[in-house]
Design an enzyme around this catalytic site. Sequence first.
Site, PDB file in Angstrom:
ATOM      1  N   LYS A   1      47.011  44.290  51.062  1.00  0.00           N
ATOM      2  CA  LYS A   1      47.256  42.907  50.604  1.00  0.00           C
ATOM      3  C   LYS A   1      48.725  42.492  50.615  1.00  0.00           C
ATOM      4  CE  LYS A   1      43.110  42.232  47.769  1.00  0.00           C
ATOM      5  NZ  LYS A   1      42.623  41.781  46.457  1.00  0.00           N
TER       6      LYS A   1
ATOM      7  N   ASP B   1      41.746  34.972  45.096  1.00  0.00           N
ATOM      8  CA  ASP B   1      41.283  35.695  43.901  1.00  0.00           C
ATOM      9  C   ASP B   1      41.359  34.829  42.637  1.00  0.00           C
ATOM     10  OD1 ASP B   1      40.536  38.061  45.125  1.00  0.00           O
ATOM     11  OD2 ASP B   1      42.540  38.946  44.964  1.00  0.00           O
TER      12      ASP B   1
END
Length: 312
Positions: free
Chosen positions: A71, A108
């Site tokens: 990420k 997210d």
Amino acid sequence: MILTGKAKLAGVLGWPVGHSRSPRLHGFWLEQKNIDGAYLPLAVRPEDFESAVRSLVRLGFKGANVTVPHKEAALRLADEVEPLARRIGAVNTLVFREDGSILGRNTDAFGFIENLRHGHPGFSAAKAPAVVLGAGGAARAVVAAFQDDGCPEIRLLNRTRARATEVAEELEHSFNPSSPGLTRGSMTGGDESSWMAGSSPAMTNTKITVWDWSDRDAALAGAGLLVNTTTLGMTGQPPLEINLEALPKDALVNDIVYAPLMTDLLLAAKARGNPVVDGLGMLLHQARPGFAAWFGEMPEVTDELRKFVGEL
Ligand code: ATR
């Protein structure tokens, strides 16, 4: 699944990737919507991440999800990074544009807050302090989501206090009032474009306070929200030890952990009458903007989907 030569392709890059539920999740929507497309698990070692992404662009993929441990590398690789992803410090969704450039996003925070809104209609972080346990990548997304929802105070606790301090400093200082973050109302309709535009962020100056991990019982006093973003309570991990006595009975309790679905934290909260929302919905909702960007339709989270993805 029968594809044509024009099938749209996407996937998830991770190492390992075998545990990922994303192929099952996106596969469900592709089949449900009868879309000419596929979503693949892509096992990519850290040292191969950049060349793998560049290859996907050349192969005509529409984009990809990025999971552990890529990420941060995805944040560095993207040609353009959305402000929210930069604030969080991680990219979990890549969109490959027609001109070959790569857009990095983080969905997210969107998934987290959408899960709370669907699981507890009328939810708002603006009413009372929130307690966030943990200081990893998930905690950063949760803190950003609460900031953008107008939370007055976030009490951050982590076993390693220095990590919590770092998150607090970075997120407080990087908070940009004009950033197109998550806005209340703009997301509830599930309209991808309005979420992206985010024209009127619900701005408040969220105070982030860092507490010692050993003070977690006391930190619950007067809180309206409690979120566990640590791995404690996950199958195979140690339990989360916390006494909920000081937590107001109307405080909403959420666990990022979704295996098991009802963690000991959620069971204990439910038993004393607190509203609870499990963590599976965050996984499901965070996938929606990526699916919309790659395959052209904003998908919904239904009970059928929850059952299909949750039953693994
Ligand atoms: P992610 O990025 O998915 O959130 P992570 O960065 O590995 O995952 O973070 C895991 C979180 O669980 C951290 O907050 C970690 O605390 P540390 O920063 O002190 O490592 C927390 N955690 C893991 N095991 C723990 C334990 N036994 N006790 C308390 N906290 C724990």
